[in-house]
Design an enzyme around this catalytic site. Structure first.
Site, PDB file in Angstrom:
ATOM      1  N   SER A 147       0.838  -1.183   0.000  1.00 15.87           N
ATOM      2  CA  SER A 147       0.000   0.000   0.000  1.00 15.87           C
ATOM      3  C   SER A 147       0.883   1.247   0.000  1.00 15.87           C
ATOM      4  O   SER A 147       1.838   1.322  -0.772  1.00 15.87           O
ATOM      5  CB  SER A 147      -0.942  -0.056   1.207  1.00 15.87           C
ATOM      6  OG  SER A 147      -1.926   0.911   1.127  1.00 15.87           O
ATOM      7  N   ASP A 318      -8.457  -5.097  -6.395  1.00 17.86           N
ATOM      8  CA  ASP A 318      -8.028  -3.870  -5.711  1.00 17.86           C
ATOM      9  C   ASP A 318      -8.325  -2.657  -6.595  1.00 17.86           C
ATOM     10  O   ASP A 318      -7.731  -2.489  -7.655  1.00 17.86           O
ATOM     11  CB  ASP A 318      -6.515  -3.982  -5.431  1.00 17.86           C
ATOM     12  CG  ASP A 318      -5.953  -2.818  -4.634  1.00 17.86           C
ATOM     13  OD1 ASP A 318      -6.688  -1.846  -4.357  1.00 17.86           O
ATOM     14  OD2 ASP A 318      -4.768  -2.889  -4.267  1.00 17.86           O
ATOM     15  N   HIS A 351      -8.315  -4.163  -1.762  1.00 16.92           N
ATOM     16  CA  HIS A 351      -6.949  -3.712  -1.466  1.00 16.92           C
ATOM     17  C   HIS A 351      -6.322  -4.479  -0.304  1.00 16.92           C
ATOM     18  O   HIS A 351      -5.136  -4.803  -0.329  1.00 16.92           O
ATOM     19  CB  HIS A 351      -6.994  -2.214  -1.159  1.00 16.92           C
ATOM     20  CG  HIS A 351      -5.684  -1.642  -0.771  1.00 16.92           C
ATOM     21  ND1 HIS A 351      -4.576  -1.716  -1.580  1.00 16.92           N
ATOM     22  CD2 HIS A 351      -5.284  -0.984   0.352  1.00 16.92           C
ATOM     23  CE1 HIS A 351      -3.554  -1.135  -0.981  1.00 16.92           C
ATOM     24  NE2 HIS A 351      -3.955  -0.684   0.192  1.00 16.92           N
TER      25      HIS A 351
HETATM   26  N1  LIG Z   1      -5.648  -1.450   5.932  1.00 16.96           N
HETATM   27  C1  LIG Z   1      -4.561  -0.599   5.666  1.00 16.96           C
HETATM   28  C2  LIG Z   1      -4.965   0.278   4.562  1.00 16.96           C
HETATM   29  C3  LIG Z   1      -3.903   0.793   3.734  1.00 16.96           C
HETATM   30  O1  LIG Z   1      -3.311  -0.254   3.060  1.00 16.96           O
HETATM   31  C4  LIG Z   1      -4.202   0.248   6.852  1.00 16.96           C
HETATM   32  O2  LIG Z   1      -5.083   0.555   7.637  1.00 16.96           O
HETATM   33  O3  LIG Z   1      -3.065   0.616   7.015  1.00 16.96           O
END
Ligand SMILES: N[C@@H](CCO)C(=O)O
Ligand SMILES: CC(=O)SCCNC(=O)CCNC(=O)[C@H](O)C(C)(C)COP(=O)(O)OP(=O)(O)OC[C@H]1O[C@@H](n2cnc3c(N)ncnc32)[C@H](O)[C@@H]1OP(=O)(O)O
Length: 401
Positions: A147, A318, A351
């Site tokens: 991410s 995603d 995602h």
């Molecule tokens: N689930 C992830 C989201 C971003 O990838 C977080 O809260 O960091």
């Protein structure tokens, strides 16, 4: 051996030019350093240094209930801590031990709040470099992250290309698209529009919990997919016994409280217990600001100096960081003659597939560390024959099927 520490690195000058004295970085390490086996793991937006389970904490750490990649990193796991020295550091701007908006400003004796400097992904990388210097780690065997942690990985490759042998950028992109920027903007406005936000100086009083809850709910929807939401909740009612977070207005009381609403309320409640609203503002701004090509002619130009191997992992469900975005980045890497593979994972999890599908994420990452891109679990969108492979269509929009 595992370590949970805070390193004091002295004054830290942010890319904005502002400095924080006595900067502290919270980090955890797993395994033993042998000189050439260091793997830096970069966490996502609301993650912490607590990437793997620790024998001394029973898997628990303050503020973050569980190791966020405990099925991927650990002894005998894909990122095997009996082989590699894994380091994970909480990023500047966050609220899990590294100096951030909730930390005390030595000039005032009060929390920084919004007097904390604007922070960028580049600041995260520079702080990590300082930490590694303090730990005696020079060149990394690998840097891996998901991410916005994947953006952090890409920043390593353009900022310190000689310091990285192999890189794994998971569920990420060279920049966010306009739809995600829009949703992040609304999320931030939910926080800054909460009367308890008080310009960011709310510590010691009631915090902007309502705003943070709405912000997280918007974010959380971005991490799911139509398919996963349909499967988990459909249009089902949560039932009469479900506890509504807020009393409904009289007209709403006539209509069902749906499971999806109950789930989002539950997740928001958990989140406001564990995360700081100002950190959410700072970190989403850092993510929104990231643009791999900034200061370069193109994405290809930004990565051209990297001579190691880069694995991109993307997920078909995603829509936050799409397969198309990853493929565009892969194209830029090929243009720059970077040794790259783009491995597309079939998934309808959205995602957060990179967090909840360790069985799909683990093997290619394990291969990357052990053998590089030649590993058998790694596929590429451009096979040796140079023909484009087919990959499943993705949900390209929040609003379209
Ligand atoms: N689930 C992830 C989201 C971003 O990838 C977080 O809260 O960091
Ligand atoms: C680097 C980082 O990743 S940051 C830290 C981890 N990431 C996050 O926190 C991101 C936000 N959270 C998530 O995306 C997910 O919850 C994950 C990735 C952590 C886990 O995903 P999953 O295993 O699929 O769990 P899911 O999203 O279904 O949530 C399950 C929880 O919701 C609860 N829940 C499920 N349905 C409902 C419902 N209809 N009403 C109320 N609560 C519900 C479950 O009881 C469970 O509660 P628990 O967490 O207290 O056990």
């Amino acid at each position: 051996m595992t370590t949970k520490e805070t390193a004091s690195i002295g004054a830290f000058e942010f890319l904005s030019g502002e400095s924080v004295p006595n900067f502290e970085i919270a980090y955890e390490t797993y395994g033993d350093f042998t000189g050439d086996n260091a793997v830096l793991v970069c966490h996502a937006l609301t993650g912490s240094a607590h990437v793997a389970r620790r024998p001394d904490s029973g898997g628990q750490t303050a503020g973050q209930a569980r190791a966020w990649w405990g099925d991927v990193v650990g002894p005998g796991k894909a990122i095997d801590t009996t082989e590699y020295y894994v380091i994970c550091a909480n990023v500047p701007g966050s609220c899990y031990g590294t100096t951030g908006p909730a930390s005390e400003n030595p000039e005032t004796g009060e929390p920084y709040g919004t007097d904390y400097p604007p922070v960028t992904v580049g600041d995260w990388t520079r702080a990590q470099r300082r930490l590694l210097d303090a730990l005696g780690v020079g060149r990394l065997h690998a840097v891996i992250g998901g991410s916005v942690g994947g953006m952090n990985v890409l920043d390593w490759l353009r900022r310190f290309p000689d310091d990285v042998e192999r890189a794994g950028a998971v569920a990420t992109a060279a920049r966010l698209d306009a739809q995600c920027l829009a949703l992040d903007t609304i999320a931030r406005r939910a926080i800054t529009g909460d009367p308890n936000w008080n310009g960011g100086h709310y510590y010691g009083g009631p915090g902007p919990e309502e705003g943070l809850a709405r912000a997280r709910q918007i974010g959380h929807i971005m991490y799911l997919s139509k398919a996963s939401m349909g499967r988990k909740f459909g249009r089902r009612s949560a039932g009469r016994e479900a506890v509504r977070e807020e009393p409904p207005d009289p007209a709403a009381a006539f209509f069902p409280y749906r499971e999806v609403e109950s789930y989002l309320d539950y997740q928001a409640d958990k989140f406001t217990d564990r995360f700081d609203a100002n950190s959410y503002l700072y970190l989403t701004r850092a993510m929104d600001d990231f643009d791999l090509a900034a200061g370069y002619e193109s994405d290809a130009d930004a990565l051209a100096a990297f001579e190691g191997e880069l694995l991109l992992l993307s997920f078909t469900g995603d829509w936050h960081f799409t397969v198309d975005q990853a493929e565009s980045l892969a194209g830029a890497c090929r243009e720059a003659a970077v040794d790259i593979a783009h491995h597309v994972v079939e998934s309808d999890h959205g995602h957060d597939a990179f967090l909840v599908e360790p069985e799909k994420v683990g093997p290619p990452l394990s291969n990357l560390l052990e053998e590089g891109l030649a590993g058998r679990a790694i596929t590429d969108t451009v096979p040796e024959s140079d023909e484009q492979t087919e990959f499943a269509p993705v949900h390209t929009s929040l609003f379209s099927e």
